[in-house]
Design a protein around this motif. Structure first.
Motif: not given
Length: 324
Positions: A240-263
């Motif tokens: 789950l994205l929430s689990e990935v976010a927890r594992q890498v140390g960012v919020s799920e919102r940052t993961l979603r927005r940052g993924f779109q910006v970076l990739f």
């Protein structure tokens, strides 16, 4: 067998096997597709200083890959009336309702994949950034051209708009102009500028999205790369994205927005693309059935896998089996 060309090999192939001839008008040249790849031709049309149009009509008879080196890139717009073009990670598969719009700047290297058994009908426009400056007011130049479409020696910005009926209609009008000679050139200029204006309008209307790209901290960038690695390594049973976010140390919102910006993709879009490319590789070996491959890359429903695969590559999974 898939043919692979370096950029130099590709240029040499065209120079040695095709001869450019003038078309109906003296501002147009025709170049035939090398016969070992298929048949058809491309029309290159010099519309005005710094404004170029090409119309590609190829019947591809085999698969080939072109390794494109990093290079200076103009402003570019591509509309795909038929066929798909795959850059395997550099950008989403183009065609099947997805166009390409890019600003100028430096393009990173990528591998361009062309698939046999498909007809490519592509309207491609290239515009030098200085030419666009002449058509925009100073305020618009600063807000659009300088900040987005003209990156100079920085990496270019790319967008993948949906091919609307209006966009497709304009592309078809460009493909079939009703005039010849000077009138034809004037008509094509007007239609090309209208097509470009349509894309710029879409981008300016999306200021809160693509145009207002937030800055990412180096630490956040590193964490997002780590998240991408986690997704890549778990195609069959993606967390789950929430689990990935927890594992890498960012919020799920940052993961979603940052993924779109970076990739340039959402996490789900990235995961889907990686699954499909892995499925393509497995199918091409001819060692697995379509059902086995679908399960390996995380698809429990075979019909959904087949539909998604065809949208991505333009062929069914079955047609891809053993196709190297």
């Amino acid at each position: 067998m898939t043919l692979t060309f370096t950029q130099s090999d590709w240029n040499d192939l065209w120079e040695s096997t095709t001869s450019a001839t003038y078309g109906f008008d003296d501002f147009e040249t025709l170049s035939s597709l090398p016969s070992r790849l298929g048949n058809g031709c491309s029309r290159a049309i010099d519309l005005a200083p710094g404004l170029f149009l090409s119309l590609t009509d190829w019947q591809c008879e085999r698969d080939w890959v072109v390794q494109v080196a990093a290079h200076d890139h103009p402003i570019q717009l591509g509309v795909f009336l038929s066929g798909v073009l795959d850059a395997k990670g550099a950008h989403p598969t183009l065609g099947n309702g997805r166009a390409y719009f890019s600003g100028s700047g430096i393009s990173p290297s990528y591998a361009e994949h062309w698939y046999g058994g498909q007809r490519m009908l592509v309207v491609n426009v290239e515009l030098e950034p200085e030419r666009l400056d002449q058509w925009l007011g100073e305020e618009q130049v600063q807000s659009i051209t300088r900040s987005l479409l003209c990156k100079g020696q920085d990496w270019k910005a790319s967008f993948y708009p949906k091919q609307t009926n209006a966009m497709r209609s304009l592309a078809l009008q460009i493909w079939n102009p009703p005039y010849q000679g000077a009138a034809r050139r004037m008509y094509l200029q007007a239609k090309v500028w209208e097509l470009l204006a349509m894309q710029i309008d879409l981008l300016t209307a999306d200021q809160a999205g693509n145009l207002s790209t937030p800055k990412l901290k180096p630490d956040t960038i590193a964490r997002l790369h780590y998240a991408r690695e986690i997704l890549t390594q778990n195609l069959e049973h993606s967390p789950l994205l929430s689990e990935v976010a927890r594992q890498v140390g960012v919020s799920e919102r940052t993961l979603r927005r940052g993924f779109q910006v970076l990739f340039g993709l959402t996490p789900l879009e990235y995961l889907t693309r990686q699954r499909l490319h892995r499925a393509q590789e497995l199918l091409q070996t001819g060692e697995c059935t379509v059902t086995e491959v679908a399960r390996t890359v995380g698809y429990a429903h075979l019909g959904h896998f087949a539909d998604t695969f065809k949208r991505q590559f333009g062929i069914t999974p079955g047609a891809c089996v053993g196709r190297n």
